[in-house]
Design a protein around this motif. Sequence first.
Motif, PDB file in Angstrom:
ATOM      1  N   ALA A 123       0.857  -1.196   0.000  1.00 26.75           N
ATOM      2  CA  ALA A 123       0.000   0.000   0.000  1.00 26.75           C
ATOM      3  C   ALA A 123       0.888   1.239   0.000  1.00 26.75           C
ATOM      4  O   ALA A 123       0.904   2.030   0.950  1.00 26.75           O
ATOM      5  N   LEU A 124       1.645   1.388  -1.070  1.00 20.60           N
ATOM      6  CA  LEU A 124       2.573   2.494  -1.246  1.00 20.60           C
ATOM      7  C   LEU A 124       2.221   3.222  -2.541  1.00 20.60           C
ATOM      8  O   LEU A 124       1.934   2.575  -3.553  1.00 20.60           O
ATOM      9  N   ASP A 125       2.251   4.538  -2.505  1.00 22.83           N
ATOM     10  CA  ASP A 125       1.908   5.338  -3.675  1.00 22.83           C
ATOM     11  C   ASP A 125       3.149   5.543  -4.539  1.00 22.83           C
ATOM     12  O   ASP A 125       4.111   6.171  -4.093  1.00 22.83           O
ATOM     13  N   PRO A 126       3.166   5.026  -5.770  1.00 21.49           N
ATOM     14  CA  PRO A 126       4.334   5.204  -6.631  1.00 21.49           C
ATOM     15  C   PRO A 126       4.650   6.670  -6.925  1.00 21.49           C
ATOM     16  O   PRO A 126       5.773   6.988  -7.340  1.00 21.49           O
ATOM     17  N   GLU A 127       3.677   7.556  -6.699  1.00 23.10           N
ATOM     18  CA  GLU A 127       3.886   8.984  -6.957  1.00 23.10           C
ATOM     19  C   GLU A 127       4.209   9.770  -5.691  1.00 23.10           C
ATOM     20  O   GLU A 127       4.260  10.995  -5.721  1.00 23.10           O
ATOM     21  N   SER A 128       4.457   9.070  -4.580  1.00 23.95           N
ATOM     22  CA  SER A 128       4.807   9.754  -3.336  1.00 23.95           C
ATOM     23  C   SER A 128       6.249  10.235  -3.407  1.00 23.95           C
ATOM     24  O   SER A 128       7.058   9.726  -4.196  1.00 23.95           O
ATOM     25  N   PRO A 129       6.622  11.226  -2.578  1.00 21.33           N
ATOM     26  CA  PRO A 129       8.001  11.721  -2.577  1.00 21.33           C
ATOM     27  C   PRO A 129       9.042  10.640  -2.284  1.00 21.33           C
ATOM     28  O   PRO A 129      10.198  10.776  -2.698  1.00 21.33           O
ATOM     29  N   PHE A 130       8.643   9.589  -1.594  1.00 21.48           N
ATOM     30  CA  PHE A 130       9.572   8.495  -1.314  1.00 21.48           C
ATOM     31  C   PHE A 130      10.191   7.980  -2.612  1.00 21.48           C
ATOM     32  O   PHE A 130      11.379   7.624  -2.653  1.00 21.48           O
ATOM     33  N   PHE A 131       9.379   7.950  -3.668  1.00 19.76           N
ATOM     34  CA  PHE A 131       9.862   7.472  -4.963  1.00 19.76           C
ATOM     35  C   PHE A 131      10.248   8.617  -5.903  1.00 19.76           C
ATOM     36  O   PHE A 131      11.274   8.549  -6.570  1.00 19.76           O
ATOM     37  N   THR A 132       9.439   9.670  -5.934  1.00 23.42           N
ATOM     38  CA  THR A 132       9.660  10.715  -6.944  1.00 23.42           C
ATOM     39  C   THR A 132      10.863  11.601  -6.652  1.00 23.42           C
ATOM     40  O   THR A 132      11.431  12.195  -7.563  1.00 23.42           O
ATOM     41  N   THR A 133      11.261  11.716  -5.389  1.00 22.53           N
ATOM     42  CA  THR A 133      12.415  12.557  -5.053  1.00 22.53           C
ATOM     43  C   THR A 133      13.644  11.727  -4.683  1.00 22.53           C
ATOM     44  O   THR A 133      14.633  12.272  -4.197  1.00 22.53           O
TER      45      THR A 133
ATOM     46  N   ALA B 263       3.239  -4.536  -9.723  1.00 21.78           N
ATOM     47  CA  ALA B 263       3.580  -4.086 -11.075  1.00 21.78           C
ATOM     48  C   ALA B 263       3.751  -2.569 -11.115  1.00 21.78           C
ATOM     49  O   ALA B 263       4.657  -2.050 -11.779  1.00 21.78           O
ATOM     50  N   ALA B 264       2.885  -1.846 -10.400  1.00 22.67           N
ATOM     51  CA  ALA B 264       2.981  -0.384 -10.383  1.00 22.67           C
ATOM     52  C   ALA B 264       4.269   0.077  -9.731  1.00 22.67           C
ATOM     53  O   ALA B 264       4.914   1.027 -10.187  1.00 22.67           O
ATOM     54  N   LEU B 265       4.680  -0.606  -8.674  1.00 22.01           N
ATOM     55  CA  LEU B 265       5.889  -0.211  -7.960  1.00 22.01           C
ATOM     56  C   LEU B 265       7.152  -0.616  -8.712  1.00 22.01           C
ATOM     57  O   LEU B 265       8.201   0.029  -8.567  1.00 22.01           O
ATOM     58  N   GLU B 266       7.065  -1.650  -9.527  1.00 19.70           N
ATOM     59  CA  GLU B 266       8.234  -2.061 -10.313  1.00 19.70           C
ATOM     60  C   GLU B 266       8.660  -0.988 -11.308  1.00 19.70           C
ATOM     61  O   GLU B 266       9.802  -0.992 -11.762  1.00 19.70           O
ATOM     62  N   ALA B 267       7.759  -0.064 -11.615  1.00 25.05           N
ATOM     63  CA  ALA B 267       8.103   1.025 -12.534  1.00 25.05           C
ATOM     64  C   ALA B 267       8.998   2.075 -11.866  1.00 25.05           C
ATOM     65  O   ALA B 267       9.692   2.821 -12.558  1.00 25.05           O
ATOM     66  N   VAL B 268       8.973   2.123 -10.533  1.00 24.52           N
ATOM     67  CA  VAL B 268       9.713   3.185  -9.829  1.00 24.52           C
ATOM     68  C   VAL B 268      10.723   2.644  -8.825  1.00 24.52           C
ATOM     69  O   VAL B 268      11.427   3.417  -8.175  1.00 24.52           O
ATOM     70  N   ALA B 269      10.809   1.318  -8.682  1.00 27.28           N
ATOM     71  CA  ALA B 269      11.687   0.739  -7.661  1.00 27.28           C
ATOM     72  C   ALA B 269      12.122  -0.659  -8.072  1.00 27.28           C
ATOM     73  O   ALA B 269      11.493  -1.300  -8.925  1.00 27.28           O
ATOM     74  N   ASP B 270      13.207  -1.133  -7.451  1.00 29.09           N
ATOM     75  CA  ASP B 270      13.592  -2.535  -7.569  1.00 29.09           C
ATOM     76  C   ASP B 270      12.789  -3.315  -6.534  1.00 29.09           C
ATOM     77  O   ASP B 270      12.868  -3.022  -5.334  1.00 29.09           O
TER      78      ASP B 270
END
Length: 240
Positions: free
Chosen positions: A111-121, A140-147
Amino acid sequence: MTAAAPTPDRDALLAAYALPDRATRRVRMNFVASLDGAATVDGRSGGLGDASDRLAMQVLRTLADVVLVGAGTVRVEGYGGLAVSEADAAWRVSNGLAEQPRLAVVSSSLALDPESPFFTTAVTRPIVVTHAAAPAARRAALEAVADVIVVGEHAVDVRAMLDVLAERGLRQVLCEGGPHLFGSLLEADLVDELCLSLSPMLVAGDAGRIVRGAPELERGMHLVHAMPAGDLLLLRYQRG
């Protein structure tokens, strides 16, 4: 009234928290607690710390290969993209390390937002640790912004997680919470060190302790240092 102790500077803290070697896998826990054992004030740990605690945290991050946090801590404490300062990044490079430590979050529900600052910054690509039964669409959504690391069938296998991180060269692990992740690591006998900032506050109330979710157990630790920093005390313990 006795005057507060001077605050150690960055170089003193780098020496105090120096690692004996980087080849041996090590899990350091970094927490702050009040004098009466509270891990939070108003639901967050940030209210217990001060400038000395924050400096110690930055030094510990500078020494780490990866900073590990639970998903609940990311949400409650408002984690964004983690980065050490320019001076600390230069220190890392001069000591043969990557410029920045990696940042990893452990989540069963994803339950993590791929568009949160944790990922975007993020200044380095974040790592998400989960298990095989976690929701496929969120993964799948998180694989776009993280390993994304998958360890365990229906729950995160913390021992396997550390094995995978070590295989990726991330052997020096700094865990900043939360208490349930601490509990999981402690129950699996994977905690090598506790760096505890003892805050000069009395909190009372219903705040939890720095470890939650684990059965009662005994793990002997020995004191490496007790360093006064103003009215706060920086404690470093290693497993016995």
